[in-house]
Design a protein around this motif. Structure first.
Motif, PDB file in Angstrom:
ATOM      1  N   ALA A 125       0.800  -1.229   0.000  1.00 53.71           N
ATOM      2  CA  ALA A 125       0.000   0.000   0.000  1.00 53.71           C
ATOM      3  C   ALA A 125       0.839   1.289   0.000  1.00 53.71           C
ATOM      4  O   ALA A 125       0.557   2.199  -0.804  1.00 53.71           O
ATOM      5  N   PRO A 126       1.862   1.441   0.860  1.00 53.95           N
ATOM      6  CA  PRO A 126       2.635   2.693   0.804  1.00 53.95           C
ATOM      7  C   PRO A 126       3.307   2.912  -0.542  1.00 53.95           C
ATOM      8  O   PRO A 126       3.417   4.053  -1.012  1.00 53.95           O
ATOM      9  N   LEU A 127       3.732   1.832  -1.183  1.00 58.61           N
ATOM     10  CA  LEU A 127       4.383   1.954  -2.487  1.00 58.61           C
ATOM     11  C   LEU A 127       3.360   2.247  -3.579  1.00 58.61           C
ATOM     12  O   LEU A 127       3.645   2.986  -4.531  1.00 58.61           O
ATOM     13  N   VAL A 128       2.168   1.690  -3.454  1.00 55.60           N
ATOM     14  CA  VAL A 128       1.095   2.027  -4.391  1.00 55.60           C
ATOM     15  C   VAL A 128       0.833   3.528  -4.353  1.00 55.60           C
ATOM     16  O   VAL A 128       0.721   4.192  -5.394  1.00 55.60           O
ATOM     17  N   ALA A 129       0.749   4.081  -3.146  1.00 56.15           N
ATOM     18  CA  ALA A 129       0.510   5.516  -3.001  1.00 56.15           C
ATOM     19  C   ALA A 129       1.623   6.325  -3.649  1.00 56.15           C
ATOM     20  O   ALA A 129       1.367   7.328  -4.336  1.00 56.15           O
ATOM     21  N   LEU A 130       2.867   5.896  -3.461  1.00 57.48           N
ATOM     22  CA  LEU A 130       4.002   6.614  -4.040  1.00 57.48           C
ATOM     23  C   LEU A 130       3.984   6.522  -5.568  1.00 57.48           C
ATOM     24  O   LEU A 130       4.216   7.519  -6.270  1.00 57.48           O
ATOM     25  N   ALA A 167      -1.186  -0.634  -8.381  1.00 57.72           N
ATOM     26  CA  ALA A 167      -1.243   0.782  -8.761  1.00 57.72           C
ATOM     27  C   ALA A 167      -1.939   0.971 -10.104  1.00 57.72           C
ATOM     28  O   ALA A 167      -2.537   2.026 -10.366  1.00 57.72           O
ATOM     29  N   ALA A 168      -1.876  -0.037 -10.981  1.00 59.08           N
ATOM     30  CA  ALA A 168      -2.479   0.054 -12.308  1.00 59.08           C
ATOM     31  C   ALA A 168      -3.971  -0.263 -12.315  1.00 59.08           C
ATOM     32  O   ALA A 168      -4.646  -0.022 -13.324  1.00 59.08           O
ATOM     33  N   ASP A 169      -4.488  -0.765 -11.221  1.00 58.67           N
ATOM     34  CA  ASP A 169      -5.881  -1.224 -11.160  1.00 58.67           C
ATOM     35  C   ASP A 169      -6.746  -0.163 -10.484  1.00 58.67           C
ATOM     36  O   ASP A 169      -6.635   0.051  -9.274  1.00 58.67           O
ATOM     37  N   PRO A 170      -7.614   0.513 -11.236  1.00 65.61           N
ATOM     38  CA  PRO A 170      -8.417   1.595 -10.632  1.00 65.61           C
ATOM     39  C   PRO A 170      -9.424   1.112  -9.604  1.00 65.61           C
ATOM     40  O   PRO A 170      -9.952   1.924  -8.842  1.00 65.61           O
ATOM     41  N   THR A 171      -9.687  -0.197  -9.563  1.00 69.59           N
ATOM     42  CA  THR A 171     -10.642  -0.716  -8.572  1.00 69.59           C
ATOM     43  C   THR A 171      -9.988  -0.956  -7.221  1.00 69.59           C
ATOM     44  O   THR A 171     -10.687  -1.201  -6.242  1.00 69.59           O
ATOM     45  N   LEU A 172      -8.650  -0.895  -7.176  1.00 71.88           N
ATOM     46  CA  LEU A 172      -7.932  -1.138  -5.923  1.00 71.88           C
ATOM     47  C   LEU A 172      -7.443   0.176  -5.318  1.00 71.88           C
ATOM     48  O   LEU A 172      -6.900   1.025  -6.023  1.00 71.88           O
ATOM     49  N   HIS A 173      -7.643   0.329  -4.034  1.00 73.05           N
ATOM     50  CA  HIS A 173      -7.150   1.489  -3.274  1.00 73.05           C
ATOM     51  C   HIS A 173      -7.458   2.820  -3.958  1.00 73.05           C
ATOM     52  O   HIS A 173      -6.563   3.635  -4.196  1.00 73.05           O
ATOM     53  N   PRO A 174      -8.716   3.089  -4.280  1.00 70.94           N
ATOM     54  CA  PRO A 174      -9.019   4.389  -4.900  1.00 70.94           C
ATOM     55  C   PRO A 174      -8.635   5.563  -4.003  1.00 70.94           C
ATOM     56  O   PRO A 174      -8.400   6.670  -4.506  1.00 70.94           O
ATOM     57  N   LEU A 176      -5.918   5.973  -2.611  1.00 68.29           N
ATOM     58  CA  LEU A 176      -4.491   6.251  -2.750  1.00 68.29           C
ATOM     59  C   LEU A 176      -4.146   7.007  -4.028  1.00 68.29           C
ATOM     60  O   LEU A 176      -2.967   7.182  -4.340  1.00 68.29           O
ATOM     61  N   GLY A 177      -5.172   7.470  -4.747  1.00 69.32           N
ATOM     62  CA  GLY A 177      -4.913   8.258  -5.940  1.00 69.32           C
ATOM     63  C   GLY A 177      -5.333   7.545  -7.212  1.00 69.32           C
ATOM     64  O   GLY A 177      -5.751   6.378  -7.202  1.00 69.32           O
ATOM     65  N   SER A 178      -5.202   8.253  -8.321  1.00 72.18           N
ATOM     66  CA  SER A 178      -5.606   7.712  -9.618  1.00 72.18           C
ATOM     67  C   SER A 178      -4.649   6.613 -10.070  1.00 72.18           C
ATOM     68  O   SER A 178      -3.440   6.681  -9.819  1.00 72.18           O
ATOM     69  N   ALA A 179      -5.186   5.629 -10.761  1.00 73.81           N
ATOM     70  CA  ALA A 179      -4.378   4.490 -11.206  1.00 73.81           C
ATOM     71  C   ALA A 179      -3.260   4.944 -12.148  1.00 73.81           C
ATOM     72  O   ALA A 179      -3.410   5.904 -12.907  1.00 73.81           O
ATOM     73  N   TRP A 180      -2.132   4.222 -12.076  1.00 72.62           N
ATOM     74  CA  TRP A 180      -0.993   4.493 -12.957  1.00 72.62           C
ATOM     75  C   TRP A 180      -0.345   3.170 -13.330  1.00 72.62           C
ATOM     76  O   TRP A 180       0.073   2.408 -12.469  1.00 72.62           O
ATOM     77  N   GLU A 181      -0.298   2.889 -14.635  1.00 70.05           N
ATOM     78  CA  GLU A 181       0.388   1.701 -15.132  1.00 70.05           C
ATOM     79  C   GLU A 181       1.836   2.068 -15.431  1.00 70.05           C
ATOM     80  O   GLU A 181       2.103   2.892 -16.295  1.00 70.05           O
TER      81      GLU A 181
END
Length: 305
Positions: A125-130, A167-174, A176-181
């Motif tokens: 999760a912290p890395l997804v946010a970053l 981080a690429a999946d917009p359905t996960l951890h919304p 934490l910000g917008s998805a980024w692939e």
């Protein structure tokens, strides 16, 4: 003398590179010359450090003192800050506890709550946010073996790959910000067998003492073949001295008289002036081998626009 190689922004975007490492000092011992080169070219480089390195050994005899050991967490943070400045990068602590390197037969249990005992899917999760905040074009980390079998390095691989996917999946951890692939993900292969052989043979040919005699003799057959996974070599010999300065900033973790610094820079530059990587995730569609971590990124950005 280092030549600054300005790199144009791509369609108005500054190129961004995220390195994910297990401990403070890993960013300086693995791929640091590549980092210094890209910083000189104007790339924004961020280092994410998973743990504080609290359980690392004091490897510099001159600093193996009770006062250092008692304050190792703070000492290592100060060392990281000096290395960060030398490399010209930004740095983020992900906040996990060092697992240490267990030794013995049988191996002792890992410390309760340490990084290596986390659930990678949750610890991501912290890395997804970053990743969603930085939106890096390239991420680097270790392969599934950790580069070497330290439990934190292996967990660093697992957490990074989970974070890139999440981080690429917009359905996960919304939240934490917008998805980024992430367009491209690489594994570090700086310490590879052919590089060490080339430097060893160059030292012997010059009548110098090679620091690699014992290490080469004990290198496993699997390790000798591992270099076949390399896809990407970055010319960065002009920045080897920056790499060494950054590593020396981690004064508790390296012996300045040790093997890391026994091969003269002119020897290194003449026989192996590159650092190696393995392209592990390619959402761009590039041809390998490559000589640039950002190969294909311009096309990728334009297609996404």
């Amino acid at each position: 003398m280092i030549k600054s190689l300005p790199r144009s922004t791509v369609d108005g975007e500054q190129l961004r590179l995220l390195h994910v490492h297990a401990h403070p000092d890993d960013e300086s011992s693995k791929g640091a010359a590549t980092t210094a080169r890209y910083v000189a070219e104007g790339v924004r480089v961020v280092v994410a450090t998973c743990t504080g390195g609290e359980l690392g050994s004091i490897l510099n005899p001159a600093l193996d003192r009770p006062d250092i050991a008692a304050n190792l967490t703070e000492v290592r943070r100060r060392e990281m800050d000096r290395a960060r400045q030398i490399l010209g990068v930004e740095q983020v602590w992900l906040g996990f506890m060092d697992s240490g390197l267990p030794e013995g037969d049988p191996l002792p249990p890992l410390p309760e709550g340490c990084f290596a005992l986390q659930d990678p899917e949750e610890a991501a999760a912290p890395l997804v946010a970053l990743i969603r905040e930085l939106r890096p074009h390239v991420v680097t980390t270790y392969d599934e073996f950790g580069g070497y079998p330290h439990p934190d390095h292996i967990m660093c691989h697992k957490v990074t790959m989970a974070a890139v996917r999440q981080a690429a999946d917009p359905t996960l951890h919304p939240e934490l910000g917008s998805a980024w692939e992430v367009p491209k993900v690489y594994f570090q292969h700086t310490l590879n067998f052919p590089r060490m052989v080339a430097q060893h043979e160059a030292m012997i040919a010059r009548g110098l003492v090679s620091p690699y005699v014992d290490r080469l003799a004990t290198w496993s057959d699997e390790g000798r073949a591992h270099h076949s996974r390399i896809t990407t070599s970055i010319q960065c010999g002009d920045w080897f001295h920056v790499r060494d300065q950054a590593l020396l900033a981690h004064a508790t973790q390296v012996d300045p008289q040790g093997g890391w610094f026994q091969v003269p820079l002119d020897v290194q530059r003449s026989v192996w002036p590159t650092e190696e990587f393995e392209l592990a995730v390619d959402n761009v569609g590039v041809q390998i081998p490559e000589n640039d971590l950002f190969a294909g990124i311009a096309i990728s950005l334009r297609n996404a626009a």
